[in-house]
Design a protein around this motif. Structure first.
Motif, PDB file in Angstrom:
ATOM      1  N   VAL A  82       0.597  -1.278  -0.188  1.00 42.87           N
ATOM      2  CA  VAL A  82      -0.249   0.251   0.098  1.00 42.87           C
ATOM      3  C   VAL A  82       0.961   1.260  -0.154  1.00 42.87           C
ATOM      4  CG1 VAL A  82      -1.976   1.311   1.782  1.00 42.87           C
ATOM      5  CG2 VAL A  82      -2.084  -1.112   1.093  1.00 42.87           C
ATOM      6  N   LEU A  83       1.737   0.943   0.869  1.00 43.42           N
ATOM      7  CA  LEU A  83       2.685   2.589   0.833  1.00 43.42           C
ATOM      8  C   LEU A  83       3.435   2.512  -0.066  1.00 43.42           C
ATOM      9  CD1 LEU A  83       4.237   1.992   4.533  1.00 43.42           C
ATOM     10  CD2 LEU A  83       2.918   3.910   3.668  1.00 43.42           C
ATOM     11  N   GLU A  84       4.130   1.916  -1.041  1.00 42.37           N
ATOM     12  CA  GLU A  84       4.223   1.771  -2.376  1.00 42.37           C
ATOM     13  C   GLU A  84       3.763   1.949  -3.671  1.00 42.37           C
ATOM     14  OE1 GLU A  84       6.251  -2.008  -2.509  1.00 42.37           O
ATOM     15  OE2 GLU A  84       7.642  -1.848  -2.043  1.00 42.37           O
ATOM     16  N   ARG A  85       2.800   1.381  -3.270  1.00 44.00           N
ATOM     17  CA  ARG A  85       1.312   2.250  -4.363  1.00 44.00           C
ATOM     18  C   ARG A  85       1.105   3.521  -4.522  1.00 44.00           C
ATOM     19  NH1 ARG A  85      -3.558  -1.929  -6.769  1.00 44.00           N
ATOM     20  NH2 ARG A  85      -4.492  -0.684  -8.066  1.00 44.00           N
ATOM     21  N   PHE A  86       0.647   3.687  -2.900  1.00 39.69           N
ATOM     22  CA  PHE A  86      -0.617   5.220  -3.293  1.00 39.69           C
ATOM     23  C   PHE A  86       0.278   5.873  -2.544  1.00 39.69           C
ATOM     24  CE2 PHE A  86      -4.030   1.341  -2.509  1.00 39.69           C
ATOM     25  CZ  PHE A  86      -4.345   2.043  -3.677  1.00 39.69           C
ATOM     26  N   PHE A  87       0.960   6.137  -2.272  1.00 37.31           N
ATOM     27  CA  PHE A  87       1.988   6.817  -1.270  1.00 37.31           C
ATOM     28  C   PHE A  87       3.577   7.219  -2.487  1.00 37.31           C
ATOM     29  CE2 PHE A  87      -0.761   5.730   1.908  1.00 37.31           C
ATOM     30  CZ  PHE A  87      -1.193   6.300   1.898  1.00 37.31           C
ATOM     31  N   SER A  88       4.114   5.979  -3.153  1.00 42.98           N
ATOM     32  CA  SER A  88       5.129   6.879  -4.206  1.00 42.98           C
ATOM     33  C   SER A  88       6.299   6.408  -3.342  1.00 42.98           C
ATOM     34  CB  SER A  88       4.934   7.497  -4.667  1.00 42.98           C
ATOM     35  OG  SER A  88       3.394   7.489  -5.578  1.00 42.98           O
ATOM     36  N   LYS A  89       6.386   5.536  -2.259  1.00 42.76           N
ATOM     37  CA  LYS A  89       7.739   4.876  -1.195  1.00 42.76           C
ATOM     38  C   LYS A  89       8.111   3.910  -2.264  1.00 42.76           C
ATOM     39  CE  LYS A  89       6.005   7.648   1.795  1.00 42.76           C
ATOM     40  NZ  LYS A  89       6.556   9.045   2.469  1.00 42.76           N
ATOM     41  N   ASP A  90       9.783   3.796  -2.352  1.00 44.91           N
ATOM     42  CA  ASP A  90      10.612   3.077  -1.971  1.00 44.91           C
ATOM     43  C   ASP A  90      10.331   2.056  -1.309  1.00 44.91           C
ATOM     44  OD1 ASP A  90      12.425   3.473  -0.309  1.00 44.91           O
ATOM     45  OD2 ASP A  90      12.867   5.243  -1.378  1.00 44.91           O
ATOM     46  N   HIS A  91      10.902   0.674  -1.720  1.00 47.29           N
ATOM     47  CA  HIS A  91      10.584  -0.241  -0.776  1.00 47.29           C
ATOM     48  C   HIS A  91      11.544  -0.362   0.774  1.00 47.29           C
ATOM     49  CE1 HIS A  91       9.533  -4.442  -0.143  1.00 47.29           C
ATOM     50  NE2 HIS A  91      10.829  -4.885   0.813  1.00 47.29           N
ATOM     51  N   GLU A  92      12.536  -0.014   1.008  1.00 41.21           N
ATOM     52  CA  GLU A  92      12.840   1.102   2.007  1.00 41.21           C
ATOM     53  C   GLU A  92      11.878   1.625   2.854  1.00 41.21           C
ATOM     54  OE1 GLU A  92      16.947   1.994   2.535  1.00 41.21           O
ATOM     55  OE2 GLU A  92      17.559   0.595   0.609  1.00 41.21           O
ATOM     56  N   ALA A  93      11.803   2.770   2.200  1.00 42.49           N
ATOM     57  CA  ALA A  93      10.631   3.282   2.615  1.00 42.49           C
ATOM     58  C   ALA A  93      10.111   3.199   3.709  1.00 42.49           C
ATOM     59  CB  ALA A  93      11.071   4.995   2.426  1.00 42.49           C
ATOM     60  N   ALA A  94       9.646   2.301   2.459  1.00 42.94           N
ATOM     61  CA  ALA A  94       7.621   2.039   3.084  1.00 42.94           C
ATOM     62  C   ALA A  94       7.844  -0.013   4.204  1.00 42.94           C
ATOM     63  CB  ALA A  94       7.287   0.658   1.446  1.00 42.94           C
ATOM     64  N   GLN A 123      -8.580   5.912  -1.214  1.00 36.31           N
ATOM     65  CA  GLN A 123      -8.051   4.422  -1.816  1.00 36.31           C
ATOM     66  C   GLN A 123      -7.516   3.580  -0.567  1.00 36.31           C
ATOM     67  OE1 GLN A 123      -5.123   7.272  -4.484  1.00 36.31           O
ATOM     68  NE2 GLN A 123      -6.129   7.367  -6.242  1.00 36.31           N
ATOM     69  N   VAL A 124      -7.312   3.976  -0.366  1.00 35.05           N
ATOM     70  CA  VAL A 124      -6.211   2.891   0.577  1.00 35.05           C
ATOM     71  C   VAL A 124      -7.677   1.963   1.229  1.00 35.05           C
ATOM     72  CG1 VAL A 124      -5.301   2.234   2.387  1.00 35.05           C
ATOM     73  CG2 VAL A 124      -4.405   4.127   1.033  1.00 35.05           C
ATOM     74  N   MET A 125      -8.608   2.349   1.797  1.00 30.07           N
ATOM     75  CA  MET A 125      -9.475   2.255   2.629  1.00 30.07           C
ATOM     76  C   MET A 125     -10.556   1.422   1.153  1.00 30.07           C
ATOM     77  SD  MET A 125      -9.334   2.861   5.691  1.00 30.07           S
ATOM     78  CE  MET A 125     -11.538   2.312   6.638  1.00 30.07           C
ATOM     79  N   ASP A 126     -10.392   1.647   0.021  1.00 29.70           N
ATOM     80  CA  ASP A 126     -10.942   0.951  -1.036  1.00 29.70           C
ATOM     81  C   ASP A 126      -9.976  -0.456  -1.374  1.00 29.70           C
ATOM     82  OD1 ASP A 126     -13.131   2.688  -0.005  1.00 29.70           O
ATOM     83  OD2 ASP A 126     -12.786   3.809  -2.308  1.00 29.70           O
ATOM     84  N   PHE A 127      -8.645  -0.304  -1.272  1.00 32.18           N
ATOM     85  CA  PHE A 127      -8.112  -1.477  -1.592  1.00 32.18           C
ATOM     86  C   PHE A 127      -7.888  -2.591  -0.076  1.00 32.18           C
ATOM     87  CE2 PHE A 127      -3.601  -3.093  -3.039  1.00 32.18           C
ATOM     88  CZ  PHE A 127      -4.473  -3.575  -3.525  1.00 32.18           C
ATOM     89  N   ALA A 128      -8.169  -1.989   0.469  1.00 29.35           N
ATOM     90  CA  ALA A 128      -8.118  -2.622   1.852  1.00 29.35           C
ATOM     91  C   ALA A 128      -8.826  -3.382   2.277  1.00 29.35           C
ATOM     92  CB  ALA A 128      -7.411  -2.284   3.117  1.00 29.35           C
TER      93      ALA A 128
END
Length: 142
Positions: A82-94, A123-128
């Motif tokens: 979710v953090l990577e997809r909706f908040f554009s975080k790289d894998h380390e930051a996520a 978006q996050v709530m719907d995806f979850a």
């Protein structure tokens, strides 16, 4: 020499007498447009008005923090995704944010304007819900 125009009075009629205590009327000459523009343009003249144009002050929009809340059922990998997809975080930051959520119960995903934060929470709530996870995402004013 002054010429005074008097109205025509027929012979034998009484002539109107001008009032002795009234002052003679003075008629000022008409000024040309250029003369009117030049007159009164001195800085000390009280008849000169200064018009100032104010620049509108723009106010920065209020910012909102998007937060993910910990629960006992959502897998860590799903939160990282979710953090990577909706908040554009790289894998380390996520992964770092996901571990913070796991250990502290809450983690900040990002800071956005109201409309963007609201969209991300939705978006996050719907995806979850679509993936049948009870993950909670909220926003709060910074």
């Amino acid at each position: 020499m002054t010429i005074i125009a008097t109205p025509y009075v027929p012979a034998g009629a009484a002539r109107p007498q001008p009032a002795r205590d009234s002052a003679p009327r003075v008629i000022a000459p008409r000024m040309a447009d250029d003369d009117r523009k030049r007159k009164g343009n001195t800085p000390g003249d009280p008849s000169v008005a200064v018009i100032t144009k104010t620049k509108p002050q723009t106010k920065r929009p209020n910012m909102y923090r998007v937060l993910i809340l910990n629960d006992d059922y959502t897998p860590m990998e799903f939160v990282t995704h979710v953090l990577e997809r909706f908040f554009s975080k790289d894998h380390e930051a996520a992964t770092r944010i996901m571990l913070h959520v796991h250990h502290h119960g809450i983690g900040e995903c990002g800071i956005y304007t109201y409309e963007v934060a609201e969209t991300k929470v939705t978006q996050v709530m719907d995806f979850a819900r679509k993936h049948q996870h009870p993950l909670q995402c909220v926003m709060e004013k910074k």
